[in-house]
Write an enzyme that holds these catalytic residues in place. Structure first.
Site, PDB file in Angstrom:
ATOM      1  N   ASP A  52      77.957 -13.217  31.927  1.00 16.16           N
ATOM      2  CA  ASP A  52      78.544 -12.223  31.871  1.00 16.16           C
ATOM      3  C   ASP A  52      77.191 -11.181  31.190  1.00 16.16           C
ATOM      4  O   ASP A  52      77.613 -10.359  30.685  1.00 16.16           O
ATOM      5  CB  ASP A  52      78.854 -12.263  30.430  1.00 16.16           C
ATOM      6  CG  ASP A  52      77.826 -13.599  29.008  1.00 16.16           C
ATOM      7  OD1 ASP A  52      76.432 -13.528  29.773  1.00 16.16           O
ATOM      8  OD2 ASP A  52      77.888 -13.326  28.219  1.00 16.16           O
ATOM      9  N   SER A  53      76.064 -10.995  31.782  1.00 11.37           N
ATOM     10  CA  SER A  53      75.106 -10.816  32.225  1.00 11.37           C
ATOM     11  C   SER A  53      75.435  -9.531  32.560  1.00 11.37           C
ATOM     12  O   SER A  53      74.835  -8.379  32.769  1.00 11.37           O
ATOM     13  CB  SER A  53      74.002 -10.807  32.320  1.00 11.37           C
ATOM     14  OG  SER A  53      73.961 -11.372  33.997  1.00 11.37           O
ATOM     15  N   ASP A  91      81.003 -17.044  33.684  1.00 13.47           N
ATOM     16  CA  ASP A  91      80.490 -17.157  31.897  1.00 13.47           C
ATOM     17  C   ASP A  91      82.076 -17.151  31.045  1.00 13.47           C
ATOM     18  O   ASP A  91      82.905 -16.374  32.022  1.00 13.47           O
ATOM     19  CB  ASP A  91      79.845 -16.438  31.445  1.00 13.47           C
ATOM     20  CG  ASP A  91      78.400 -16.464  31.473  1.00 13.47           C
ATOM     21  OD1 ASP A  91      77.697 -17.841  31.186  1.00 13.47           O
ATOM     22  OD2 ASP A  91      76.988 -15.703  31.404  1.00 13.47           O
ATOM     23  N   GLU A 190      67.683 -20.928  27.740  1.00  9.56           N
ATOM     24  CA  GLU A 190      66.769 -19.302  27.822  1.00  9.56           C
ATOM     25  C   GLU A 190      66.276 -19.018  26.827  1.00  9.56           C
ATOM     26  O   GLU A 190      66.053 -19.252  25.483  1.00  9.56           O
ATOM     27  CB  GLU A 190      68.159 -18.299  27.477  1.00  9.56           C
ATOM     28  CG  GLU A 190      67.608 -16.826  28.081  1.00  9.56           C
ATOM     29  CD  GLU A 190      68.865 -15.983  27.829  1.00  9.56           C
ATOM     30  OE1 GLU A 190      69.762 -16.533  28.623  1.00  9.56           O
ATOM     31  OE2 GLU A 190      68.556 -14.894  28.257  1.00  9.56           O
TER      32      GLU A 190
HETATM   33  O1  KIV Z   1      74.878 -13.964  31.984  1.00  8.43           O
HETATM   34  C1  KIV Z   1      74.007 -14.420  32.110  1.00  8.43           C
HETATM   35  O2  KIV Z   1      73.825 -14.008  33.328  1.00  8.43           O
HETATM   36  C2  KIV Z   1      73.470 -15.757  32.278  1.00  8.43           C
HETATM   37  C3  KIV Z   1      71.987 -16.067  32.726  1.00  8.43           C
HETATM   38  C4  KIV Z   1      71.251 -14.787  32.761  1.00  8.43           C
HETATM   39  C5  KIV Z   1      71.535 -17.010  32.805  1.00  8.43           C
HETATM   40  O3  KIV Z   1      73.365 -16.150  31.071  1.00  8.43           O
END
Ligand code: KIV
Length: 283
Positions: A52-53, A91, A190
């Site tokens: 979700d990044s 995610d 993380e």
């Molecule tokens: O949302 C994301 O990309 C993540 C990773 C950076 C672990 O959770």
């Protein structure tokens, strides 16, 4: 990690294969949000993470909180379509799984059905154990995510390293043990103190995937745009393996100059422009 299959053809890595990789080679994970990027990364990665990044990286939000389930599904489906080797994890966005195990199952089932991904990732520790068990028992593998949880940024006041004092250290270790006991097949750790990530990796039987954590984790993940050097500033845990920002800036600068001075497009880059063939004329 070892893929334990003859090549070619190589099938997609499975959740049980990744779970078993705790004892094997390091697990290579990168985020991917689009089909072209997934196609490029696929053969190099054991997992492609549709994180979700993408809310911050692709959509320009300040946090991951505005990301919707539909966004995750659209990007997840694109990444699955463009890959054939890596296991794809999607995610679960903020608000799509925290209310109850039933809510989490309904939304995670949509993700699996509509994207073709093998598993989902959810941020949370002990408080999420019941939900993880509920999903795993009903056929949806879950990757947990503990330590710095970006979906908790309002509670913790930003994106701060976790596990600096004894109390939070003990709580994060307990989170790791709880998600492993609940049936998560792997856990992202993380933004924690390195010694804590080391301790968790030794303490639990499922693979740990570190980001801003420790080289001792069973695997590593980075946001692909960070490691490709797309941003001017990145967190200190990011190693830049390329300077795409520099390449794109140089390419756009040259393109703009050539459009303005008329040297782009050339005759060869246009349709139906007759080339003067000097050789044939001389005959
Ligand atoms: O949302 C994301 O990309 C993540 C990773 C950076 C672990 O959770």
């Amino acid at each position: 990690m070892s893929h334990q299959q003859p090549s070619p053809p190589q099938g997609r890595l499975t959740v049980p294969q990744l779970r078993a990789a705790k004892a094997g080679e390091k697990i290579v994970v990168l985020t991917a949000y689009t089909a072209p990027m997934a196609a490029l990364l696929d053969e190099h990665c054991d997992m492609l993470m549709v994180g979700d990044s993408l809310g911050m990286v692709v959509y320009g939000f300040d946090s991951t909180l505005p990301v919707t389930l539909d966004m995750m599904i659209n990007h997840g489906a694109a990444v699955v379509r463009a890959s054939s080797h890596a296991c794809v994890v999607v995610d679960m966005p903020f608000g799509s799984y925290q209310a109850s195990p039933e809510q989490a199952f309904t939304n995670a089932a949509r993700v699996v059905k509509e994207t073709g991904a093998a598993c989902v990732k959810m941020e949370g520790g002990a408080e999420l154990a019941q939900t993880i068990r509920f999903l795993v028992d009903r056929g949806i593998p879950v990757m947990a995510h503990i330590g710095l949880m970006p979906q908790h940024s309002n509670r913790i006041g930003g994106f701060k390293t976790q596990g600096k004092d004894d109390a939070t250290r003990a709580a994060i270790l307990a989170d790791a043990e709880a998600v492993a006991a609940a049936g998560a097949f792997a856990v992202v750790i993380e933004g924690v103190i390195a010694s804590l990530a080391d301790e968790i990796t030794r303490a639990i039987s499922i693979p740990t995937i570190g980001i801003g954590a420790s080289a001792a984790c069973d695997g590593q993940v980075l946001v692909v745009d960070d490691m490709l050097g797309m941003f001017e500033r990145s967190p200190r845990f990011v190693r830049k393996y390329a300077d795409l920002r520099g390449l794109i800036t140089a390419a756009a600068t040259t393109y703009a100059a050539e459009v303005r001075d008329g040297s782009f497009p050339s005759d060869a880059e246009c349709y139906g422009v007759v080339k003067t063939d000097l050789t044939r004329k001389a005959k």
